[in-house]
Design a protein around this motif. Structure first.
Motif, mmCIF file in Angstrom:
data_model
loop_
_atom_site.group_PDB
_atom_site.id
_atom_site.type_symbol
_atom_site.label_atom_id
_atom_site.label_comp_id
_atom_site.label_asym_id
_atom_site.label_seq_id
_atom_site.Cartn_x
_atom_site.Cartn_y
_atom_site.Cartn_z
ATOM 1 N N LEU A 13 21.847 2.792 -15.677
ATOM 2 C CA LEU A 13 21.270 1.459 -15.867
ATOM 3 C C LEU A 13 20.843 1.234 -17.303
ATOM 4 N N LYS A 14 21.117 0.039 -17.795
ATOM 5 C CA LYS A 14 20.678 -0.338 -19.136
ATOM 6 C C LYS A 14 19.192 -0.690 -19.085
ATOM 7 N N VAL A 15 18.565 -0.709 -20.255
ATOM 8 C CA VAL A 15 17.124 -0.997 -20.326
ATOM 9 C C VAL A 15 16.821 -2.366 -19.733
ATOM 10 N N TRP A 16 17.610 -3.373 -20.081
ATOM 11 C CA TRP A 16 17.348 -4.722 -19.570
ATOM 12 C C TRP A 16 17.521 -4.791 -18.056
ATOM 13 N N GLU A 17 18.437 -3.962 -17.510
ATOM 14 C CA GLU A 17 18.630 -3.943 -16.060
ATOM 15 C C GLU A 17 17.418 -3.336 -15.358
ATOM 16 N N ARG A 18 16.844 -2.294 -15.947
ATOM 17 C CA ARG A 18 15.647 -1.665 -15.384
ATOM 18 C C ARG A 18 14.474 -2.654 -15.384
ATOM 19 N N ILE A 19 14.284 -3.317 -16.527
ATOM 20 C CA ILE A 19 13.179 -4.270 -16.655
ATOM 21 C C ILE A 19 13.359 -5.428 -15.679
ATOM 22 N N THR A 20 14.593 -5.974 -15.620
ATOM 23 C CA THR A 20 14.877 -7.093 -14.724
ATOM 24 C C THR A 20 14.642 -6.707 -13.264
ATOM 25 N N ALA A 21 15.078 -5.502 -12.885
ATOM 26 C CA ALA A 21 14.901 -5.037 -11.502
ATOM 27 C C ALA A 21 13.423 -4.935 -11.145
ATOM 28 N N HIS A 22 12.615 -4.369 -12.047
ATOM 29 C CA HIS A 22 11.178 -4.221 -11.785
ATOM 30 C C HIS A 22 10.491 -5.587 -11.704
ATOM 31 N N LEU A 23 10.845 -6.485 -12.614
ATOM 32 C CA LEU A 23 10.250 -7.824 -12.597
ATOM 33 C C LEU A 23 10.654 -8.595 -11.338
ATOM 34 N N THR A 24 11.895 -8.394 -10.895
ATOM 35 C CA THR A 24 12.372 -9.050 -9.674
ATOM 36 C C THR A 24 11.583 -8.579 -8.463
ATOM 37 N N HIS A 25 11.322 -7.275 -8.387
ATOM 38 C CA HIS A 25 10.538 -6.745 -7.269
ATOM 39 C C HIS A 25 9.118 -7.334 -7.261
ATOM 40 N N ILE A 26 8.511 -7.400 -8.434
ATOM 41 C CA ILE A 26 7.163 -7.970 -8.537
ATOM 42 C C ILE A 26 7.186 -9.435 -8.107
ATOM 43 N N ALA A 27 8.209 -10.166 -8.567
ATOM 44 C CA ALA A 27 8.327 -11.580 -8.223
ATOM 45 C C ALA A 27 8.526 -11.775 -6.717
ATOM 46 N N LEU A 28 9.333 -10.909 -6.099
ATOM 47 C CA LEU A 28 9.565 -11.017 -4.658
ATOM 48 C C LEU A 28 8.273 -10.794 -3.873
ATOM 49 N N TYR A 29 7.509 -9.777 -4.267
ATOM 50 C CA TYR A 29 6.225 -9.521 -3.601
ATOM 51 C C TYR A 29 5.272 -10.704 -3.791
ATOM 52 N N VAL B 198 0.847 -1.208 0.000
ATOM 53 C CA VAL B 198 0.000 0.000 0.000
ATOM 54 C C VAL B 198 0.876 1.250 0.000
ATOM 55 N N TRP B 199 1.890 1.266 0.877
ATOM 56 C CA TRP B 199 2.792 2.426 0.964
ATOM 57 C C TRP B 199 3.538 2.631 -0.352
ATOM 58 N N ARG B 200 3.951 1.533 -0.985
ATOM 59 C CA ARG B 200 4.658 1.615 -2.271
ATOM 60 C C ARG B 200 3.777 2.270 -3.329
ATOM 61 N N ASN B 201 2.472 1.952 -3.312
ATOM 62 C CA ASN B 201 1.563 2.509 -4.309
ATOM 63 C C ASN B 201 1.139 3.945 -4.000
ATOM 64 N N LEU B 202 1.306 4.363 -2.744
ATOM 65 C CA LEU B 202 0.969 5.737 -2.378
ATOM 66 C C LEU B 202 2.132 6.701 -2.616
ATOM 67 N N ASN B 203 3.315 6.156 -2.829
ATOM 68 C CA ASN B 203 4.531 6.959 -2.969
ATOM 69 C C ASN B 203 5.012 7.010 -4.407
ATOM 70 N N ILE B 204 5.802 8.017 -4.694
ATOM 71 C CA ILE B 204 6.538 7.979 -5.950
ATOM 72 C C ILE B 204 7.693 7.005 -5.764
ATOM 73 N N ARG B 205 8.182 6.478 -6.850
ATOM 74 C CA ARG B 205 9.324 5.575 -6.785
ATOM 75 C C ARG B 205 10.555 6.355 -7.201
ATOM 76 N N PRO B 206 11.645 6.276 -6.426
ATOM 77 C CA PRO B 206 12.866 6.987 -6.830
ATOM 78 C C PRO B 206 13.291 6.612 -8.239
ATOM 79 N N ASP B 207 13.836 7.575 -8.946
ATOM 80 C CA ASP B 207 14.260 7.342 -10.327
ATOM 81 C C ASP B 207 15.377 6.301 -10.371
ATOM 82 N N ASP B 208 15.383 5.513 -11.437
ATOM 83 C CA ASP B 208 16.484 4.577 -11.654
ATOM 84 C C ASP B 208 17.756 5.361 -11.945
ATOM 85 N N ASP B 209 18.877 4.761 -11.594
ATOM 86 C CA ASP B 209 20.145 5.391 -11.921
ATOM 87 C C ASP B 209 20.238 5.522 -13.442
ATOM 88 N N PRO B 210 20.620 6.707 -13.953
ATOM 89 C CA PRO B 210 20.676 6.892 -15.410
ATOM 90 C C PRO B 210 21.646 5.959 -16.131
#
Length: 198
Positions: free
Chosen positions: A82-98, A68-80
Motif C-alpha cells: 500500500l502507498k502512503v496515501w492509500e493507508r491514510i485514505t483507508a484510515h480516514l474512511t474508517h473514521i468517517a464510516l464510524y 470498544v473491541w477495536r480499541n482493545l485489539n491490535i489492528r492488523p498490519d497494512d499490506d506492505p
C-alpha cells in the motif's frame, strides 16, 4: 481462529461485527427507502418503522461494542504494497464510516422520540426519550438522517469497491484479512503465484 486480532488478520469477533453490520446497514437503507413508499393505510405503515427503529437501536449497541473491541485489539498490519496515501485514505474512511453511523443513529433517535415517546425495541426493552418537543425536531432530524444515510451508503460502496480493487487488481492482502486469511501466509502465496508466472 482466535477471537482477537493478530498482526496478520482480523479475529472472528471483528469479522462477525464487520460483516453483520455491513449487511444490516444495507438492509436498513433498503428498508428506509421502502418505508417512504408506504401509504397510511398500508399494513406495514406502523410495523415497518417499528422494525427500523428496533434494528437501529440494536445497531447502535453493536457499534459501541465494535468501537470498544477495536480499541482493545491490535489492528492488523497494512499490506506492505500500500502507498502512503492509500493507508491514510483507508484510515480516514474508517473514521468517517464510524462517525457517520453514530450521527445517523442519533438523528434517527431524535426523529423517533420527537413526541416524547420511548422507542420499543422488539418489545424486549424500551429506550426513553431524553430531548424532545424541540421546534421542528422530527423534520430537521429526518432531513439530517436521510442525508447522512445517502452519504454513508455511498462511502460504504466506495469502501467495498476499493477492497475488491485491492483483491482483484492489486492482488494484495487487504480483503483477505477480513475474510479470515492470515496476511503473511496469503502474501507468501501471492508472491509464489507471481514468481511461478515469470
Amino acid at each position: 481462529m482466535p477471537a482477537k486480532n493478530t498482526a496478520g488478520r482480523y479475529g472472528w469477533l471483528s469479522m462477525t461485527l464487520h460483516w453483520s453490520m455491513a449487511l444490516a446497514v444495507i438492509g436498513m437503507f433498503a428498508l428506509g427507502l421502502w418505508m417512504r413508499s408506504l401509504s397510511y393505510y398500508d399494513p406495514w405503515y406502523k410495523d415497518g418503522p417499528a422494525i427500523h427503529k428496533s434494528i437501529g437501536i440494536l445497531l447502535f449497541l453493536l457499534l459501541i461494542i465494535r468501537v470498544v473491541w477495536r480499541n482493545l485489539n491490535i489492528r492488523p498490519d497494512d499490506d506492505p504494497a500500500l502507498k502512503v496515501w492509500e493507508r491514510i485514505t483507508a484510515h480516514l474512511t474508517h473514521i468517517a464510516l464510524y462517525g457517520l453511523m453514530f450521527a445517523l443513529m442519533i438523528a434517527g433517535y431524535f426523529i423517533s422520540t420527537a413526541d416524547g415517546r420511548a422507542i420499543e425495541v422488539f418489545n424486549w426493552f424500551s429506550v426513553p426519550a431524553t430531548i424532545y418537543d424541540l421546534p421542528e425536531q422530527e423534520d430537521i432530524a429526518g432531513e439530517i438522517h436521510e442525508i447522512l444515510a445517502w452519504i454513508l451508503i455511498v462511502l460504504a460502496s466506495v469502501h467495498a469497491l476499493a477492497a475488491v480493487k485491492h483483491h482483484f487488481i492489486n492482488r494484495d492482502t487487504t480483503l483477505l484479512k477480513m475474510l479470515g486469511r492470515d496476511a503473511i501466509s496469503a502474501s507468501n502465496h501471492i508472491i509464489n503465484k507471481k514468481e511461478a508466472k515469470q
